[in-house]
Scaffold this active site. Structure first.
Site, mmCIF file in Angstrom:
data_model
loop_
_atom_site.group_PDB
_atom_site.id
_atom_site.type_symbol
_atom_site.label_atom_id
_atom_site.label_comp_id
_atom_site.label_asym_id
_atom_site.label_seq_id
_atom_site.Cartn_x
_atom_site.Cartn_y
_atom_site.Cartn_z
ATOM 1 N N CYS A 19 12.990 0.518 5.111
ATOM 2 C CA CYS A 19 12.532 -0.431 4.095
ATOM 3 C C CYS A 19 13.672 -1.384 3.752
ATOM 4 C CB CYS A 19 12.082 0.326 2.850
ATOM 5 S SG CYS A 19 11.410 -0.728 1.574
ATOM 6 N N HIS A 61 2.416 0.886 3.459
ATOM 7 C CA HIS A 61 3.786 0.801 2.948
ATOM 8 C C HIS A 61 3.864 -0.206 1.802
ATOM 9 C CE1 HIS A 61 8.284 0.770 3.576
ATOM 10 N NE2 HIS A 61 8.124 -0.401 2.972
ATOM 11 N N GLU A 62 3.284 -1.385 2.000
ATOM 12 C CA GLU A 62 3.356 -2.427 0.974
ATOM 13 C C GLU A 62 2.514 -2.081 -0.249
ATOM 14 O OE1 GLU A 62 5.668 -4.595 1.067
ATOM 15 O OE2 GLU A 62 6.213 -4.065 3.120
ATOM 16 N N HIS A 65 4.498 0.070 -2.444
ATOM 17 C CA HIS A 65 5.407 -0.695 -3.307
ATOM 18 C C HIS A 65 4.685 -1.188 -4.557
ATOM 19 C CE1 HIS A 65 9.137 -0.860 -1.113
ATOM 20 N NE2 HIS A 65 8.528 -1.236 0.002
#
Length: 75
Positions: A19, A61-62, A65
């Site tokens: 990341c 993954h995003e 976040h």
């Protein structure tokens, strides 16, 4: 805008993820190989799209976040 995972495949794939927020940290993470996302496009129209492979992994993954989750939370 406001992506939401509305379906995840049962099939999982383990890959090493890094990341930009955490340089030099690499972790094996298991994620669904396919997902369907619901989101709003740039015109405010609701969309739904299926992602697979690396695209599915990047989307998850995003979204992590956006939900305050980092790859280090998978340890």
């Amino acid at each position: 805008v406001n992506p939401e995972i509305v379906w995840k495949s049962e099939a999982q794939v383990i890959m090493v993820e890094g990341c930009l927020s955490l340089p030099d940290i690499w972790i094996n993470i298991s994620r669904p190989s396919e997902v369907i996302l619901k989101f709003f496009d740039q015109n405010g129209k609701e969309q739904e799209r299926k992602f697979s492979g690396v695209d599915a992994r990047a989307a998850q993954h995003e979204i992590d976040h956006l939900n305050g989750v980092l790859i280090t939370d998978f340890r």
